[in-house]
Write an enzyme that holds these catalytic residues in place. Structure first.
Site, PDB file in Angstrom:
ATOM      1  N   GLY A  57       0.833  -1.197   0.000  1.00 44.41           N
ATOM      2  CA  GLY A  57       0.000   0.000   0.000  1.00 44.41           C
ATOM      3  C   GLY A  57       0.865   1.243   0.000  1.00 44.41           C
ATOM      4  N   CYS A  58       0.319   2.354   0.455  1.00 39.97           N
ATOM      5  CA  CYS A  58       1.058   3.617   0.507  1.00 39.97           C
ATOM      6  C   CYS A  58       2.394   3.416   1.207  1.00 39.97           C
ATOM      7  CB  CYS A  58       0.241   4.677   1.225  1.00 39.97           C
ATOM      8  SG  CYS A  58       1.119   6.227   1.482  1.00 39.97           S
ATOM      9  N   PHE A  59       3.468   3.832   0.557  1.00 37.06           N
ATOM     10  CA  PHE A  59       4.788   3.535   1.126  1.00 37.06           C
ATOM     11  C   PHE A  59       5.118   4.320   2.391  1.00 37.06           C
ATOM     12  CE2 PHE A  59       6.445   5.896  -2.941  1.00 37.06           C
ATOM     13  CZ  PHE A  59       5.883   7.094  -2.532  1.00 37.06           C
ATOM     14  N   TRP A  60       4.360   5.340   2.720  1.00 35.90           N
ATOM     15  CA  TRP A  60       4.622   6.088   3.952  1.00 35.90           C
ATOM     16  C   TRP A  60       4.597   5.164   5.175  1.00 35.90           C
ATOM     17  CZ3 TRP A  60       0.642  10.626   3.050  1.00 35.90           C
ATOM     18  CH2 TRP A  60       1.103  11.430   1.998  1.00 35.90           C
ATOM     19  N   GLU A 101       3.927   1.220  -5.199  1.00 33.73           N
ATOM     20  CA  GLU A 101       4.659   1.942  -4.168  1.00 33.73           C
ATOM     21  C   GLU A 101       5.298   0.873  -3.279  1.00 33.73           C
ATOM     22  OE1 GLU A 101       2.666   5.019  -2.059  1.00 33.73           O
ATOM     23  OE2 GLU A 101       1.986   6.044  -3.859  1.00 33.73           O
TER      24      GLU A 101
END
Length: 229
Positions: A57-60, A101
């Site tokens: 998912g979102c790499f953050w 991502e």
């Protein structure tokens, strides 16, 4: 509205909404938290350093969680699966770039095994039953994926997916692909260490901080004293 503008607008709206109520609400819960077993197939690696490429998912949040894992030396956010021409944030949001991502993790195999990284990925970071989405984000760029760097990692990855599938820890089938490594492209500087640099960001508070909290709750012995760079 372009897919990129729509994605950024939705994330901005979510961040504003969470920021407006976070002071009044109990801490959010991670979307999917399952304490999974250790990998049965997880042979020792004698090298002092190894590299893993994972998507969730979102790499953050993926970067934010793994930078707190004991034995991890460094983590960087980036893109994997597509070409150099589309390895840019604004080029990945139509879902046609081929990129996910992803994060590149450099770790010490004597302190944390590849199987343990996968255990953490699917316990607290990514729901392995979701195809082309995680949390509020949809599209192939947000797929969860394992990208083995060698035959040993591929063996561990395939065995672990089969192991947790047989164990029926999830209500739905596991759909995580084991992809062929192409090239990892480092993301823009604004995305590196985003969670650590923006702890009060609404998106982080709602979707990613609970993942880190779950890591510390479920696997306290795997947590670093201070985050890796």
């Amino acid at each position: 509205m372009t897919p990129l503008r729509r994605s950024l607008a939705l994330r901005a709206i979510a961040a504003l909404a969470v920021s407006a109520v976070v002071a009044q609400c109990a801490p959010a819960q991670a979307e999917s938290v399952v304490k999974l077993p250790a990998a049965v197939t997880d042979p020792a690696v004698k090298a002092k350093r190894a590299t893993a490429v994972l998507a969730g998912g979102c790499f953050w949040g993926v970067e934010g969680v793994f930078s707190n894992v004991k034995g991890v030396i460094s983590v960087e956010s980036g893109y994997h699966g597509g070409s150099a021409a589309t390895a840019k944030y604004e080029r990945t949001h139509d879902g046609k770039s081929g990129h996910a991502e992803a994060v590149r993790i450099v770790y010490d195999p004597s302190q944390v095994s590849y199987g343990t990284l996968l255990r953490i990925l699917f316990s607290v970071v990514a729901d392995p039953t979701l195809k082309n989405r995680q949390g509020p984000d949809t599209g192939s760029q947000y797929r969860a994926a394992i990208v083995p760097m060698d035959a040993n990692q591929r063996q561990v990855a395939n065995a672990y997916l089969a192991q947790i599938g047989r164990g029926k820890y999830f209500a739905k089938p596991i759909v995580v692909p084991v992809e062929v490594y192409k090239r990892f492209y480092r993301a823009e500087a604004s995305h590196q260490d985003f969670m650590r640099r923006n702890p009060r960001n609404g998106y982080i508070l709602r979707w990613d901080a609970p993942k880190l909290a779950a890591l510390k709750r479920l696997y306290p012995d795997k947590v670093r004293a201070t985050p890796a760079p």
